[in-house]
Design a protein around this motif. Sequence first.
Motif, PDB file in Angstrom:
ATOM      1  N   ILE A 194      15.792  53.993 -24.975  1.00 17.81           N
ATOM      2  CA  ILE A 194      16.664  52.817 -25.027  1.00 17.81           C
ATOM      3  C   ILE A 194      16.974  52.439 -26.468  1.00 17.81           C
ATOM      4  O   ILE A 194      18.128  52.164 -26.828  1.00 17.81           O
ATOM      5  N   ASN A 195      15.935  52.428 -27.325  1.00 16.15           N
ATOM      6  CA  ASN A 195      16.133  52.030 -28.724  1.00 16.15           C
ATOM      7  C   ASN A 195      17.055  52.986 -29.475  1.00 16.15           C
ATOM      8  O   ASN A 195      17.733  52.591 -30.430  1.00 16.15           O
ATOM      9  N   GLN A 196      17.064  54.232 -29.070  1.00 16.19           N
ATOM     10  CA  GLN A 196      17.934  55.211 -29.730  1.00 16.19           C
ATOM     11  C   GLN A 196      19.353  55.187 -29.171  1.00 16.19           C
ATOM     12  O   GLN A 196      20.232  55.878 -29.682  1.00 16.19           O
ATOM     13  N   ASN A 197      19.573  54.394 -28.149  1.00 18.92           N
ATOM     14  CA  ASN A 197      20.889  54.370 -27.497  1.00 18.92           C
ATOM     15  C   ASN A 197      21.368  52.944 -27.242  1.00 18.92           C
ATOM     16  O   ASN A 197      22.002  52.658 -26.224  1.00 18.92           O
ATOM     17  N   LEU A 198      21.043  52.049 -28.188  1.00 19.22           N
ATOM     18  CA  LEU A 198      21.546  50.686 -28.070  1.00 19.22           C
ATOM     19  C   LEU A 198      23.060  50.702 -28.221  1.00 19.22           C
ATOM     20  O   LEU A 198      23.626  51.542 -28.925  1.00 19.22           O
ATOM     21  N   MET A 199      23.708  49.771 -27.564  1.00 19.88           N
ATOM     22  CA  MET A 199      25.165  49.767 -27.511  1.00 19.88           C
ATOM     23  C   MET A 199      25.742  48.592 -28.294  1.00 19.88           C
ATOM     24  O   MET A 199      25.168  47.507 -28.330  1.00 19.88           O
ATOM     25  N   LYS A 200      26.870  48.822 -28.923  1.00 16.88           N
ATOM     26  CA  LYS A 200      27.619  47.762 -29.591  1.00 16.88           C
ATOM     27  C   LYS A 200      29.101  48.014 -29.396  1.00 16.88           C
ATOM     28  O   LYS A 200      29.583  49.130 -29.618  1.00 16.88           O
ATOM     29  N   THR A 201      29.803  46.979 -28.957  1.00 20.51           N
ATOM     30  CA  THR A 201      31.245  47.096 -28.719  1.00 20.51           C
ATOM     31  C   THR A 201      32.003  46.267 -29.743  1.00 20.51           C
ATOM     32  O   THR A 201      31.675  45.099 -29.962  1.00 20.51           O
TER      33      THR A 201
ATOM     34  N   ASN B  11      26.869  57.717 -31.733  1.00 23.72           N
ATOM     35  CA  ASN B  11      27.858  58.195 -30.778  1.00 23.72           C
ATOM     36  C   ASN B  11      29.023  57.210 -30.807  1.00 23.72           C
ATOM     37  O   ASN B  11      28.829  55.999 -30.681  1.00 23.72           O
ATOM     38  N   VAL B  12      30.244  57.710 -30.990  1.00 23.82           N
ATOM     39  CA  VAL B  12      31.419  56.855 -31.162  1.00 23.82           C
ATOM     40  C   VAL B  12      32.413  57.122 -30.037  1.00 23.82           C
ATOM     41  O   VAL B  12      32.795  58.263 -29.793  1.00 23.82           O
ATOM     42  N   ASP B  13      32.796  56.048 -29.361  1.00 26.88           N
ATOM     43  CA  ASP B  13      33.802  56.150 -28.295  1.00 26.88           C
ATOM     44  C   ASP B  13      34.945  55.204 -28.648  1.00 26.88           C
ATOM     45  O   ASP B  13      34.768  53.984 -28.668  1.00 26.88           O
ATOM     46  N   ILE B  14      36.124  55.774 -28.958  1.00 24.55           N
ATOM     47  CA  ILE B  14      37.278  54.968 -29.369  1.00 24.55           C
ATOM     48  C   ILE B  14      38.243  54.874 -28.198  1.00 24.55           C
ATOM     49  O   ILE B  14      38.827  55.873 -27.777  1.00 24.55           O
TER      50      ILE B  14
ATOM     51  N   GLU C   3      19.406  49.855 -36.638  1.00 22.18           N
ATOM     52  CA  GLU C   3      19.735  49.806 -38.058  1.00 22.18           C
ATOM     53  C   GLU C   3      21.000  50.604 -38.381  1.00 22.18           C
ATOM     54  O   GLU C   3      21.798  50.233 -39.247  1.00 22.18           O
ATOM     55  N   ASN C   4      21.202  51.720 -37.661  1.00 26.75           N
ATOM     56  CA  ASN C   4      22.415  52.516 -37.874  1.00 26.75           C
ATOM     57  C   ASN C   4      23.644  51.828 -37.281  1.00 26.75           C
ATOM     58  O   ASN C   4      24.751  51.966 -37.801  1.00 26.75           O
ATOM     59  N   LEU C   5      23.430  51.103 -36.171  1.00 22.50           N
ATOM     60  CA  LEU C   5      24.536  50.343 -35.583  1.00 22.50           C
ATOM     61  C   LEU C   5      25.055  49.314 -36.590  1.00 22.50           C
ATOM     62  O   LEU C   5      26.270  49.134 -36.746  1.00 22.50           O
ATOM     63  N   ASN C   6      24.123  48.613 -37.250  1.00 18.41           N
ATOM     64  CA  ASN C   6      24.530  47.587 -38.216  1.00 18.41           C
ATOM     65  C   ASN C   6      25.358  48.200 -39.345  1.00 18.41           C
ATOM     66  O   ASN C   6      26.383  47.649 -39.761  1.00 18.41           O
TER      67      ASN C   6
ATOM     68  N   ILE D  67      36.111  49.835 -29.664  1.00 19.89           N
ATOM     69  CA  ILE D  67      35.303  50.896 -30.266  1.00 19.89           C
ATOM     70  C   ILE D  67      33.860  50.661 -29.840  1.00 19.89           C
ATOM     71  O   ILE D  67      33.310  49.585 -30.057  1.00 19.89           O
ATOM     72  N   LYS D  68      33.250  51.667 -29.205  1.00 20.54           N
ATOM     73  CA  LYS D  68      31.873  51.553 -28.755  1.00 20.54           C
ATOM     74  C   LYS D  68      30.982  52.459 -29.599  1.00 20.54           C
ATOM     75  O   LYS D  68      31.283  53.639 -29.775  1.00 20.54           O
TER      76      LYS D  68
END
Length: 630
Positions: free
Chosen positions: A422-429, A459-462, A476-479, A469-470
Amino acid sequence: ALKQKKKSLIQYLQIQNEFEDIKNKKTSLQSELKEKDDLLEELNLGIRRCRTAISLNCSVSDIISDNLIIPEDKLSKVIGKGGSSLKQIESDHKVSLEISKLNNQLTVLGSAESIASAKSAINQIINTSSDDFELSESTIAVLIIDKGTLAQDIQNRHNIRIDINKAKKTCKLIGLIENLPTAKHEILSLKTVKKVVSFESSAVPFIMGKNGLTIRSIGDDHHVLIEVNKEKLQLSVLGFEDGVKQAVDSILNIISENKEVEEILKIEKQVMIGCVIGSNGSNIRNIQSMFNVNMRTEKGGTKDKDKSANSSTSASAKETKSKNITSHNDIDNLYITGTASRVLAAKNYLTSLIATYSANSETLLVDNEIMPIILGKKGSRINQLRLEHPLVNIDVDDNTIRVCGGSAENRAAARASLDEIINQNLMKTIVCENDIGILLKSPKGLDIRQELLTNLSLNVDIDTENNIIKLRGKQENLNKGIELINDFISNYQILIIDLTEEDCSSLMNIATSTSTSKDPSDFILYPTKYMELSYGVEVFVNRKENKLRIRGSDSQIKQANNYLKNVLSGNPEYNAIYLSINPIFYATIIGKAGANLRKIENDFNVKVDILKSRSLIRIRGLSKSINDTK
């Protein structure tokens, strides 16, 4: 004798005079009493006016009165038991009522509005009538079952009240005279039946069920009324024909089951799957075999919606919660059928089994978009987790994962593996405006895409259709990824400018030179190209909508916009001027099919815009060329 008569006459006259005096005094006293009664009545009226004014929060001068004559046969209804109806009307409509029983005159005190509403309520009582008639048992049944739903519906539609006397088998309708006939006709037109079923005494507990559950369930399911007479060993089923037939069939089926009972356990869906049913139904088959009972499951409702199933959910799991997560705690029904003793033993066993299972399990709520990652292709990843943690059960349902069985350490290890995924696949939209998504997918976004994918392992989904953009990866990488995208967005702002049709047409002229020069001065006649080279922006002209779009950073857009405004307004400092020439000469200047205008532009290396709507001519070019052209 004469003297005696004379004496008697004198005495009579004296008595007569005294009597007349008494009569006069009586008349005087009666007059005084009437005056005092009138004063007292006036005082009472004043008090009533004051009280009414207080209740209406108005002045006494606003209080008026009106009278109603109440029919003798309606007087008791208007007054009510102990004056209850009058008091209710006074309370509801803020009026004061007083009725004279001598002439049945009702005096109403209040404001004009309150008197009108009170009179309306009184007239409704006066115009209310009733109708009594007999009903069959089955018709009464359909009116009172389901908490009187049908009766309530008829009451609401016809604006009446229905009083049913089940013992006397009568129905009384109360309401306005004009509403009673249609309501009565509807009730009498109901097609209902009554069926009687006989049974043996040994079947009573199975027909009734625990606390009458079985018989009530049949009644509710088929919308019928079932009356059981244990002394006569008969039951009556009353209602509409189809419902009665179905209910009778159900009862006959219960009787034929030979003393079987049924129990219902309400169990959380996850517990039902993991504990009761088990892998491929193994648990439920074993329990049925162990106690010789029949068991079946049925989907139920939802309990504690949107509430966490386990208060011990870790911080990492909590981060995955979003609008895509719905915590259900679905409750399913488990039906156990068999003899009473066997059903009871199976029920007690299941209760103990479920308690142990719940005490040794944990529940995680997972974002709907992360769940497929945990499952893996065709369940490969979740199956791998099960192999890595063989001492625990990992059950999945919708967006819920339950880890159960084994020791606390075993469950913690499995939980840690899940948390890591889960921690390696947190989501941000990220919601972006305009065509940022298209730009990000274009060569202009190549560098940032490589940074997101390669250096930040995101992982980038446009989604260009919805401008979304997801990003998926570590927090930390999401930020860092969000910062990069925000920087990219800030450098690709868009300004849309509304143009006149003439200005838009002028800007549509593009350089025909094949020069590959990057010097803005080479494109002084072409403002859009000049802006791109001078200010580093991208310029698009929409001829259909007469709009110009400038894309770049805020400072670049500001400079380009300033340049465009000055060019279009004929500012000489920006290589453009306005000439005011009488429109009658426009045709001469333009020439046949524009020949003169083209010759002027070619000879002097300028662009000439005929602005007919403003009666102006705009000349664009170098200063000397503009002066020569002028």
